[in-house]
Design a protein around this motif. Structure first.
Motif, short mmCIF file in Angstrom:
data_model
loop_
_atom_site.label_atom_id
_atom_site.label_comp_id
_atom_site.label_asym_id
_atom_site.label_seq_id
_atom_site.Cartn_x
_atom_site.Cartn_y
_atom_site.Cartn_z
N SER A 121 0.82 -1.22 0.00
CA SER A 121 0.00 0.00 0.00
C SER A 121 0.85 1.27 0.00
N THR A 122 2.09 1.16 0.46
CA THR A 122 2.99 2.32 0.44
C THR A 122 3.19 2.83 -0.98
N LEU A 123 3.23 1.92 -1.93
CA LEU A 123 3.43 2.31 -3.33
C LEU A 123 2.31 3.21 -3.82
N VAL A 124 1.07 2.84 -3.55
CA VAL A 124 -0.05 3.65 -4.04
C VAL A 124 -0.30 4.87 -3.16
N ARG A 125 -0.01 4.75 -1.89
CA ARG A 125 -0.22 5.90 -1.00
C ARG A 125 0.69 7.07 -1.37
N GLU A 126 1.92 6.77 -1.71
CA GLU A 126 2.86 7.84 -2.05
C GLU A 126 2.48 8.55 -3.35
N ILE A 127 1.87 7.83 -4.29
CA ILE A 127 1.55 8.40 -5.60
C ILE A 127 0.15 8.98 -5.68
N ILE A 128 -0.84 8.23 -5.21
CA ILE A 128 -2.23 8.61 -5.44
C ILE A 128 -3.00 8.96 -4.17
N TYR A 129 -2.75 8.25 -3.09
CA TYR A 129 -3.57 8.38 -1.89
C TYR A 129 -2.74 8.77 -0.66
N PRO A 130 -2.27 9.99 -0.58
CA PRO A 130 -1.39 10.37 0.52
C PRO A 130 -2.05 10.32 1.91
N HIS A 131 -3.37 10.36 1.98
CA HIS A 131 -4.06 10.37 3.28
C HIS A 131 -4.56 8.98 3.69
N LEU A 132 -4.36 7.99 2.85
CA LEU A 132 -4.83 6.64 3.13
C LEU A 132 -3.98 6.00 4.22
N LYS A 133 -4.64 5.43 5.19
CA LYS A 133 -3.96 4.76 6.30
C LYS A 133 -4.17 3.26 6.21
N ASN A 134 -3.23 2.51 6.77
CA ASN A 134 -3.35 1.07 6.84
C ASN A 134 -4.10 0.68 8.10
N HIS A 135 -4.92 -0.37 7.99
CA HIS A 135 -5.61 -0.89 9.17
C HIS A 135 -4.55 -1.49 10.08
#
Length: 136
Positions: A121-135
């Motif tokens: 998820s780090t891959l997509v969070r850095e590019i598209i979803y900077p506010h997305l957190k992991n459960h």
């Protein structure tokens, strides 16, 4: 004619009627007679605007679109008609994406993801979803 009348009678007894947008366009006359007040579109970011509009009728009071406007766009076979071409036709911009980027309609985004391992998820969070957190 009898079959169409039977189909309408059966559909009117159902709380939920599901179909693809292609099916909705093909059976437009049938769905119109059901007088559905709510249309729900799943994967709305991947559906051409014309397909969403053809799924609605004059009886539609609510349109609920579910999906991700930042992932896959609708498929358009002519590059010159796409957002990426920069020519302004933007045929592959879904109604869902257009309404969200207009800033005039309410929407909610996923805040916590449960499906991916944190290292992925780090891959997509850095590019598209900077506010997305992991459960946790």
């Amino acid at each position: 004619r009898l079959k169409a009348t039977t189909d309408v009678t059966v559909l009117r007894t159902r709380r939920i009627v599901g179909c693809t947008t292609t099916g909705a366009a093909k059976l437009r006359h049938l769905l119109k007679s059901v007088k559905a007040g709510i249309v729900i579109v799943e994967e709305a970011g991947e559906i051409l605007e014309s397909h969403v509009l053809s799924s609605m009728s004059s009886h539609t009071k609510h349109l609920i679109m579910i999906g991700d406007h930042q992932q896959l766009r609708p498929k358009v076979n002519v590059y010159n008609l796409t957002v990426e071409s920069g020519r302004g036709f933007d045929l592959n911009r879904s109604l869902f994406e257009r309404l969200i980027i207009s800033g005039k309609f309410p929407y909610a985004v996923l805040g916590t993801q449960h499906r991916m391992h944190p290292s992925i998820s780090t891959l997509v969070r850095e590019i598209i979803y900077p506010h997305l957190k992991n459960h946790p």
